[in-house]
Design an enzyme around this catalytic site. Structure first.
Site, PDB file in Angstrom:
ATOM      1  N   PHE A  94       0.838  -1.210   0.000  1.00 16.26           N
ATOM      2  CA  PHE A  94       0.000   0.000   0.000  1.00 16.26           C
ATOM      3  C   PHE A  94       0.871   1.257   0.000  1.00 16.26           C
ATOM      4  CE2 PHE A  94      -3.879   2.293   1.843  1.00 16.26           C
ATOM      5  CZ  PHE A  94      -4.566   2.221   0.640  1.00 16.26           C
ATOM      6  N   ALA A 111       2.799   3.985  -2.968  1.00 15.33           N
ATOM      7  CA  ALA A 111       2.224   4.899  -3.964  1.00 15.33           C
ATOM      8  C   ALA A 111       1.329   4.145  -4.954  1.00 15.33           C
ATOM      9  CB  ALA A 111       3.347   5.609  -4.706  1.00 15.33           C
ATOM     10  N   ILE A 112       1.770   2.973  -5.409  1.00 17.16           N
ATOM     11  CA  ILE A 112       0.984   2.271  -6.443  1.00 17.16           C
ATOM     12  C   ILE A 112      -0.277   1.653  -5.839  1.00 17.16           C
ATOM     13  CG2 ILE A 112       1.019   0.449  -8.201  1.00 17.16           C
ATOM     14  CD1 ILE A 112       4.039   0.996  -8.481  1.00 17.16           C
ATOM     15  N   GLU A 170      12.624   4.451  -7.742  1.00 16.94           N
ATOM     16  CA  GLU A 170      12.409   3.247  -6.938  1.00 16.94           C
ATOM     17  C   GLU A 170      12.701   3.563  -5.473  1.00 16.94           C
ATOM     18  OE1 GLU A 170      11.478  -0.038  -8.390  1.00 16.94           O
ATOM     19  OE2 GLU A 170      10.920   1.580  -9.729  1.00 16.94           O
ATOM     20  N   LYS A 213      13.163  -4.693 -16.774  1.00 23.07           N
ATOM     21  CA  LYS A 213      12.113  -4.577 -17.805  1.00 23.07           C
ATOM     22  C   LYS A 213      12.541  -5.307 -19.082  1.00 23.07           C
ATOM     23  CE  LYS A 213      10.526  -0.367 -15.633  1.00 23.07           C
ATOM     24  NZ  LYS A 213      10.801   1.059 -15.384  1.00 23.07           N
TER      25      LYS A 213
END
Ligand code: HSE
Length: 324
Positions: free
Chosen positions: A15, A17-18, A199, A214
């Site tokens: 829980f 920022a995203i 990050e 990524k």
């Protein structure tokens, strides 16, 4: 598990920022019911989203139960686990266990967490397959910029030959501001941290680790690789000098941190000023080279709470569509 008429039930595991972005955005979707939210201190069961968001923003605890995140994943009947704990490149935990347990318990997983996919892509995709559930991860690459589902669904009729991308908003922001305003590296990095795009550990961004993650995810998803982080040749932007950026600029180039998925490389590259990959600020961009559709370039917000949550919501809605 619910049927196609009952609301889609989900847990939000993480829980920050995203996770808060996801809670904010799903408030407006009546077909979705959040049954639990876990942060690092505990679990809120059947949360009132407004209340729990206000508590979190005010620095108050959100927990109203003695359960842990794993208890929620294993024992509470629900459709989708939204795994949004921070990326840990060293083994992927705790996200890896969350994702693994969710899939084993036949729950669909939607995640923005790169760690589990980088550590165990093949195992997790196989687990999803054998348990008949979805593992969706649009938000792991490029935030709101569509790429994973774009390639998988929209470009399904073409063979992807290579993907090259500017895949880290923090690095792009630093490089842009250093080049255009001759600002100092440390100053701009600290601004990127204040903006909430870096990050939790910003060395992941500037040393190229985040971009490499990524690249690994795209290589495994679209080139049938079984790559891990160790397979990527990585050079970051932490040693870039102001002089190098200005020299490139005078010659009509921008320096960008580019990930090449076919090559499994990440390094600063000279990109001509007019090239579509030359996006500025926190933007991400990716050029997808295909056999029949030519080169397709997308750009968009690669980070941010609501922006990343928009990609997560899109994956949640896909799960909902597949269910019906
Ligand atoms: N820290 C990442 C970035 C966030 O700056 O792009 C998305 O992975």
């Amino acid at each position: 598990m619910g049927n196609s008429l009952s609301p889609l039930t989900l847990s939000i595991i993480g829980f920050g920022a995203i996770g808060q972005g996801v809670a904010t955005i799903v408030q407006n979707v009546p077909q979705i019911k959040v049954v639990a939210i876990a942060d690092s201190k505990g679990v809120a069961l059947m949360p009132d989203l407004k209340d729990v968001l206000a508590r979190k923003r005010g620095g108050q605890p959100i927990a109203n139960s003695n359960l842990t995140a794993l208890d929620v994943i294993r024992t509470i009947d629900h459709d989708v686990v939204v795994e949004v704990t921070p990326t840990n490149i060293h083994g992927g935990e705790p996200g890896l266990t969350h994702v693994r347990e969710a899939l084993k318990n036949k729950r669909n997983v939607v995640t923005s967490n790169k760690g589990p996919l980088v550590a165990a892509f093949d195992e997790l995709t196989q687990l999803a397959y054998t348990n008949g559930v979805a593992l969706r991860y649009e938000a792991t690459v490029g935030g709101a910029m569509p790429i994973v589902n774009l390639i998988r669904d929209t470009l399904a009729g073409a063979r992807v030959l290579d993907i090259r991308g500017v895949l880290n908003g923090t690095c792009n922001y630093i490089l842009t501001r250093m080049a255009e305003e001759a600002l100092d590296y440390d100053q701009v990095l600290s601004e990127a941290q204040d903006m909430g795009i870096a990050e939790a550990d910003p060395t992941y961004d500037v040393t190229g680790i985040d971009t490499a993650c990524k690249v690994v995810i795209l290589a495994n998803a679209f080139f049938g690789r079984s790559a891990t982080f160790a397979d990527v040749d990585v050079t970051g932007i932490d040693r870039i000098t102001q002089d190098a950026l200005q020299l490139a600029r005078q010659r009509g180039f921008a320096v960008k941190l580019v990930g090449d998925v076919q090559e499994l490389t990440v390094s600063p590259k000279l990109v001509p000023i007019g090239h579509p990959l030359n996006v500025s600020g926190t933007l991400n961009a990716a050029s997808i080279l295909t056999d029949t559709a030519g080169e397709i370039t997308v750009a968009g917000k690669g980070a941010g709470s609501i922006e990343t949550a928009s990609a997560i919501l899109s994956d949640i809605l896909s799960v909902m569509r597949d269910r019906s």
